[in-house]
Enzyme design. Sequence first.
Site, short mmCIF file in Angstrom:
data_model
loop_
_atom_site.label_atom_id
_atom_site.label_comp_id
_atom_site.label_asym_id
_atom_site.label_seq_id
_atom_site.Cartn_x
_atom_site.Cartn_y
_atom_site.Cartn_z
N ASP A 1 4.45 9.54 -6.54
CA ASP A 1 5.83 10.06 -6.35
C ASP A 1 7.13 9.61 -7.01
OD1 ASP A 1 5.44 11.77 -3.94
OD2 ASP A 1 4.99 9.99 -2.68
N GLN B 1 2.64 8.36 3.07
CA GLN B 1 3.46 9.26 3.60
C GLN B 1 4.60 8.62 4.48
OE1 GLN B 1 2.78 12.64 3.43
NE2 GLN B 1 4.63 12.97 4.53
N LYS C 1 -2.06 18.19 1.98
CA LYS C 1 -2.37 17.57 0.74
C LYS C 1 -3.77 17.33 0.35
CE LYS C 1 2.08 15.42 0.89
NZ LYS C 1 3.09 14.28 1.28
#
Length: 282
Positions: A116, A93, A49
Amino acid sequence: MAIIMDGKRLRDKILSNLKSEIEAFTKKPVLAVILVGDDPASRIYVNNKKKTAENIGIKSIVIEYPANIEEEVLLKKIKDLNSDDEVNAILVQLPLPRHIDKQKVIDAISPLKDVDCFTIENCGKLYTGLEPYVYPCTPQGILYLLDEYKINLEGKHVVVIGRSNLVGKPAAQLALNRNATVTVCHSHTKNLSDITKTADVLISAVGEVLIEDDMMKDDCVVIDVGIFRDCNGKVRGDVNFETVSKKASYITPVPGGVGPMTIASLMVNTVKLYKEQNKRSS
Ligand code: NAD
């Protein structure tokens, strides 16, 4: 033989467009990623990422904590990132260590920085038909692929296998938003293949070899979200690609299908949040 839906090519196209867009910004968008513990897979995901972000002009800050971090420290860090005007997007994460309340940590993220779409506020918007600031990365990536290959979901029977908050549920919701008729299957579903055989579009997000060609009708569109290593260490998906690709009309490969789209979506979402925040402060 199915048309292979090329996630890498589409990712590169999306990232190249984003890079040009970011070049015109006065400031770089900033994505903060929190990594707890030393799970090797999580570290690889976070590094990918970061690398992708920096290649297109997004600044990526990785904040690392040991696995025994106290929940309070994590919550305090998220609070600080929420009030830091330099930070546009926050990603925690997953998975988190067991002693940490995952939903509490996620909900500490400001909905305006929730890249997200995981906070209860943003999920609430998603499932009530209101517009969240951004859509969940993997399901949104699937829609990008379907759009690229001009696959319209309206009136189609979409069967989603998997009901996680990460993939299955939001994928089902996004398909509903496109006026598909949606069936969600999971580990307690009986006679799975009776259902999958009626699918026009089959989205599998399980994490084990599950889908064989006798479980689908001719010309089904097959989206394989699963990604794991088999007993020989080979990266693979839920679908038996060799046989299913002979019967499907379109299919995503693993690797190279949905995975690259997830990361492209993450970058799209970071830029969307950056623009939303700048709009509010101007
Ligand atoms: P999860 O473990 O949270 O969910 C798995 C789902 O599969 C559950 O809802 C379960 O009910 C269902 N399931 C399990 N066994 C089943 C069976 N035999 N029949 C029918 N349903 C069954 O996993 P997740 O986070 O949703 O991820 C699913 C897979 O997708 C994993 O392989 C993960 O690595 C992968 N993934 C890939 C991407 C990507 O970008 N390609 C992103 C996220 C997750």
